[in-house]
Design an enzyme around this catalytic site. Structure first.
Site, mmCIF file in Angstrom:
data_model
loop_
_atom_site.group_PDB
_atom_site.id
_atom_site.type_symbol
_atom_site.label_atom_id
_atom_site.label_comp_id
_atom_site.label_asym_id
_atom_site.label_seq_id
_atom_site.Cartn_x
_atom_site.Cartn_y
_atom_site.Cartn_z
ATOM 1 N N HIS A 185 -10.483 48.240 59.235
ATOM 2 C CA HIS A 185 -9.518 48.067 60.325
ATOM 3 C C HIS A 185 -8.451 47.058 59.890
ATOM 4 O O HIS A 185 -8.765 46.065 59.226
ATOM 5 C CB HIS A 185 -10.249 47.578 61.574
ATOM 6 C CG HIS A 185 -9.388 47.483 62.792
ATOM 7 N ND1 HIS A 185 -8.538 46.416 63.006
ATOM 8 C CD2 HIS A 185 -9.246 48.301 63.860
ATOM 9 C CE1 HIS A 185 -7.913 46.599 64.162
ATOM 10 N NE2 HIS A 185 -8.319 47.732 64.695
ATOM 11 N N ASP A 231 -6.790 44.590 61.268
ATOM 12 C CA ASP A 231 -7.038 43.176 61.592
ATOM 13 C C ASP A 231 -8.147 42.595 60.722
ATOM 14 O O ASP A 231 -8.098 41.424 60.332
ATOM 15 C CB ASP A 231 -7.405 43.018 63.070
ATOM 16 C CG ASP A 231 -6.248 43.342 63.992
ATOM 17 O OD1 ASP A 231 -5.086 43.125 63.595
ATOM 18 O OD2 ASP A 231 -6.497 43.816 65.119
ATOM 19 N N LYS A 232 -9.147 43.412 60.412
ATOM 20 C CA LYS A 232 -10.250 42.939 59.574
ATOM 21 C C LYS A 232 -9.838 42.824 58.113
ATOM 22 O O LYS A 232 -10.358 41.978 57.376
ATOM 23 C CB LYS A 232 -11.448 43.862 59.734
ATOM 24 C CG LYS A 232 -12.233 43.593 60.997
ATOM 25 C CD LYS A 232 -12.972 42.275 60.887
ATOM 26 C CE LYS A 232 -12.810 41.426 62.117
ATOM 27 N NZ LYS A 232 -13.184 40.036 61.922
ATOM 28 N N GLU A 251 -3.352 32.402 57.022
ATOM 29 C CA GLU A 251 -3.104 33.525 57.930
ATOM 30 C C GLU A 251 -2.534 34.692 57.125
ATOM 31 O O GLU A 251 -1.721 34.490 56.226
ATOM 32 C CB GLU A 251 -2.099 33.129 59.018
ATOM 33 C CG GLU A 251 -2.388 31.795 59.695
ATOM 34 C CD GLU A 251 -3.602 31.837 60.592
ATOM 35 O OE1 GLU A 251 -4.093 32.944 60.880
ATOM 36 O OE2 GLU A 251 -4.068 30.759 61.002
ATOM 37 N N GLU A 304 -1.261 26.953 55.634
ATOM 38 C CA GLU A 304 -1.316 25.647 54.978
ATOM 39 C C GLU A 304 -2.540 25.562 54.088
ATOM 40 O O GLU A 304 -3.616 26.047 54.454
ATOM 41 C CB GLU A 304 -1.364 24.503 55.999
ATOM 42 C CG GLU A 304 -0.139 24.410 56.905
ATOM 43 C CD GLU A 304 -0.168 25.407 58.030
ATOM 44 O OE1 GLU A 304 0.881 26.061 58.274
ATOM 45 O OE2 GLU A 304 -1.238 25.564 58.638
ATOM 46 N N LYS A 330 -13.780 52.410 64.431
ATOM 47 C CA LYS A 330 -14.130 51.552 65.564
ATOM 48 C C LYS A 330 -15.296 52.174 66.320
ATOM 49 O O LYS A 330 -15.478 53.390 66.314
ATOM 50 C CB LYS A 330 -12.937 51.400 66.535
ATOM 51 C CG LYS A 330 -11.663 50.900 65.909
ATOM 52 C CD LYS A 330 -10.500 50.927 66.880
ATOM 53 C CE LYS A 330 -10.550 49.751 67.838
ATOM 54 N NZ LYS A 330 -9.294 49.665 68.651
ATOM 55 N N PHE A 380 -7.733 61.569 63.320
ATOM 56 C CA PHE A 380 -7.571 60.171 62.927
ATOM 57 C C PHE A 380 -7.408 60.130 61.412
ATOM 58 O O PHE A 380 -8.313 59.749 60.683
ATOM 59 C CB PHE A 380 -8.782 59.365 63.389
ATOM 60 C CG PHE A 380 -8.677 57.870 63.172
ATOM 61 C CD1 PHE A 380 -7.513 57.263 62.723
ATOM 62 C CD2 PHE A 380 -9.769 57.047 63.438
ATOM 63 C CE1 PHE A 380 -7.430 55.896 62.529
ATOM 64 C CE2 PHE A 380 -9.707 55.671 63.253
ATOM 65 C CZ PHE A 380 -8.545 55.093 62.793
ATOM 66 N N ASP A 400 -1.257 50.707 62.001
ATOM 67 C CA ASP A 400 -1.143 49.547 62.878
ATOM 68 C C ASP A 400 -1.109 48.289 62.021
ATOM 69 O O ASP A 400 -1.930 48.144 61.110
ATOM 70 C CB ASP A 400 -2.342 49.503 63.837
ATOM 71 C CG ASP A 400 -2.229 48.441 64.909
ATOM 72 O OD1 ASP A 400 -1.118 47.901 65.091
ATOM 73 O OD2 ASP A 400 -3.239 48.129 65.561
ATOM 74 N N ALA A 401 -0.192 47.388 62.302
ATOM 75 C CA ALA A 401 -0.169 46.114 61.581
ATOM 76 C C ALA A 401 -1.429 45.318 61.905
ATOM 77 O O ALA A 401 -1.983 45.413 63.002
ATOM 78 C CB ALA A 401 1.070 45.312 61.971
ATOM 79 N N ARG A 434 -7.215 38.335 65.175
ATOM 80 C CA ARG A 434 -6.918 39.160 66.336
ATOM 81 C C ARG A 434 -8.140 39.940 66.836
ATOM 82 O O ARG A 434 -8.021 40.778 67.704
ATOM 83 C CB ARG A 434 -5.767 40.129 66.021
ATOM 84 C CG ARG A 434 -5.018 40.577 67.288
ATOM 85 C CD ARG A 434 -3.665 41.165 66.998
ATOM 86 N NE ARG A 434 -3.720 42.343 66.122
ATOM 87 C CZ ARG A 434 -2.643 43.056 65.798
ATOM 88 N NH1 ARG A 434 -1.460 42.714 66.248
ATOM 89 N NH2 ARG A 434 -2.749 44.101 64.994
ATOM 90 N N LYS A 435 -9.292 39.651 66.278
ATOM 91 C CA LYS A 435 -10.526 40.303 66.721
ATOM 92 C C LYS A 435 -11.591 39.248 67.049
ATOM 93 O O LYS A 435 -12.744 39.363 66.649
ATOM 94 C CB LYS A 435 -11.024 41.276 65.650
ATOM 95 C CG LYS A 435 -10.206 42.563 65.573
ATOM 96 C CD LYS A 435 -10.411 43.417 66.822
ATOM 97 C CE LYS A 435 -9.556 44.669 66.814
ATOM 98 N NZ LYS A 435 -8.143 44.374 67.154
ATOM 99 N N LYS A 484 -10.046 29.584 57.795
ATOM 100 C CA LYS A 484 -10.073 28.149 58.108
ATOM 101 C C LYS A 484 -11.237 27.471 57.410
ATOM 102 O O LYS A 484 -12.377 27.941 57.470
ATOM 103 C CB LYS A 484 -10.201 27.948 59.621
ATOM 104 C CG LYS A 484 -9.007 28.472 60.415
ATOM 105 C CD LYS A 484 -9.206 28.285 61.910
ATOM 106 C CE LYS A 484 -8.004 28.819 62.687
ATOM 107 N NZ LYS A 484 -8.193 28.729 64.148
ATOM 108 N N LYS A 526 -11.974 22.533 60.350
ATOM 109 C CA LYS A 526 -11.435 23.106 61.589
ATOM 110 C C LYS A 526 -12.605 23.437 62.512
ATOM 111 O O LYS A 526 -13.387 24.369 62.244
ATOM 112 C CB LYS A 526 -10.620 24.373 61.319
ATOM 113 C CG LYS A 526 -9.192 24.122 60.843
ATOM 114 C CD LYS A 526 -9.102 23.584 59.459
ATOM 115 C CE LYS A 526 -7.662 23.503 58.958
ATOM 116 N NZ LYS A 526 -7.592 22.861 57.631
ATOM 117 N N ASP A 551 -12.666 24.912 65.216
ATOM 118 C CA ASP A 551 -12.633 26.288 65.706
ATOM 119 C C ASP A 551 -13.746 27.093 65.065
ATOM 120 O O ASP A 551 -14.378 27.927 65.720
ATOM 121 C CB ASP A 551 -11.292 26.950 65.352
ATOM 122 C CG ASP A 551 -10.173 26.543 66.287
ATOM 123 O OD1 ASP A 551 -10.476 26.062 67.382
ATOM 124 O OD2 ASP A 551 -9.007 26.703 65.908
#
Length: 389
Positions: free
Chosen positions: A12, A14-15, A40, A53, A158, A235, A243-244, A249-250, A270, A274, A276
């Site tokens: 995918h 995003d992955k 990123e 960074e 998916k 598909f 799709d970008a 985003r997941k 990260k 971090k 997060d």
């Protein structure tokens, strides 16, 4: 009550972005464990952009890392519309702000924010059933592609699972809907539905049913859901062409499928300063050990931090079931949630037997015990702290 969760394959878009970001992190941290990284990635038709960074003493050929990651995922030929050899790679990494570093260097959190960790005894993974089953389906879809058992599959895909929970706890949950979307070669007309049912869906459902039976649960109707395979009927165009993709985003796929709150911070790319990432791992570690110790049916650990400050500004533990009143105090005494302590306890600066890119597909939680935050190594301490050991 209907609960729905989704998972996506490693192909995918995003992955793909998550995996490139974590592959860059791995390459830096293996040379310089003290690397500070916030990487990123954007992927789109014919282009990869790596930005963010990084402060490190390592040297990493990011172009090569990105292409190797894309090739490993399965985008390795031009007819897919996006491939490792043909895409462009743009790199725009700067050094981390010294304003942040001066707080992190003294052991403080790399940012403010809230993190959540969750566990439930509902499945062998200690994860909610909808997301556990969705991940199993996407893993099976990828395995069917990579093994060649379904040779016409492409990397993108998916799964989505809806579970119907009855009001009566003695009535087993039911799969009320299942959606599977699988990218495939052009020209395919017949056979996809049957192949995916035989090679992916049916064996995955049977295995989950058997695993739940072993844990005293029965799902009578698990093998006859309301099934949708490639609902649009085609598909072929997928991945970054369709799709970008963006890092982070997941985040619901990465965690508990909506079965628990999320603080909003992504993980991939990260370094462990971090919170997060590191504090979310620690919260899951604590929650899973609480449930495995038999101290609650479910456990939600909530943490909050101030940038540059080591001690969390808030630690909260929410339990369900016949939870012992001393469990909350036990969590606070057994687990040290300061960032430096988390990094040390979980070995996040020197991964042994695992790497960060492995977390970037299939979910960060509920995986094998090779990830240190999934290990049940504080069960006895928790029981002793509560007085049930």
């Amino acid at each position: 009550m209907l609960v729905t969760s989704e998972s996506v394959t490693r192909g995918h878009p995003d992955k793909i972005a998550d995996q490139i970001s974590d592959a860059v992190l791995d390459a830096m941290i293996v040379q310089d464990p003290a690397s500070r990284v916030a990487c990123e990635t954007l992927v789109t038709t014919g282009l990869v952009v790596v930005a963010g960074e990084a402060t490190t003493d390592s040297y990493v050929d990011i172009n090569s890392v990105a292409r190797a990651t894309i090739r490993r995922i399965g985008y390795d030929r031009p007819e897919l519309g996006f491939d490792a050899a043909g895409c462009g790679v743009m790199v725009a990494l700067d050094a981390q702000s010294p304003d942040i570093s001066q707080g992190v260097d003294t052991g403080g959190a790399g940012d403010q924010g809230m993190m959540f960790g969750f566990a439930t005894g509902e499945t062998p993974e200690f994860m909610p059933l909808p997301i556990a089953l969705a991940h199993r389906l996407t893993n099976a879809l990828t395995e069917a592609r990579v093994s060649g058992r379904v040779p016409y599959l492409r990397p993108d895909g998916k799964a989505q699972v809806t579970i119907d929970y009855a009001d009566d706890p003695n009535v087993p949950p039911t799969v009320s809907a299942l959606v599977l979307s699988a990218q495939h070669d052009d020209g395919l007309v017949d056979g996809l539905d049957d192949d995916l049912w035989t090679e992916v869906i049916s064996p995955t459902l049977r295995k989950m049913r058997d695993d739940l039976d072993d844990r005293g649960l029965v799902i009578e109707t698990l093998v006859s859901p309301n099934l949708h395979i490639n609902p649009t009927g085609r598909f072929v165009i997928g991945g970054p062409v369709g799709d970008a993709g963006l890092t982070g985003r997941k985040i619901i796929v990465d965690t508990y499928g909506g079965g628990a709150p999320h603080g909003g911070g992504a993980f991939s790319g990260k370094d462990p300063s971090k919170v997060d990432r590191s504090a979310a791992y620690a919260a899951r570690w604590a929650a899973k050990n609480v449930v495995a110790a038999g101290l609650a049916d479910t456990c939600l650990v909530k943490l909050a931090y101030a940038i540059g400050v080591a001690e969390p500004v808030a630690i909260d533990v929410i339990l369900t079931g016949e939870a012992h009143t001393r469990t909350v105090d036990a969590v606070r005494s057994v687990f040290d949630f300061r960032p430096a302590a988390i990094i040390e306890d979980l070995g996040l600066r020197k991964p042994a037997g695992w790497c960060y890119v492995e977390t970037a597909f299939g979910g960060h939680f509920g995986r094998s015990d090779r990830f240190p935050w999934e290990r049940l190594n504080r069960v006895d301490e928790l029981r002793a702290a509560v007085g049930t050991g």
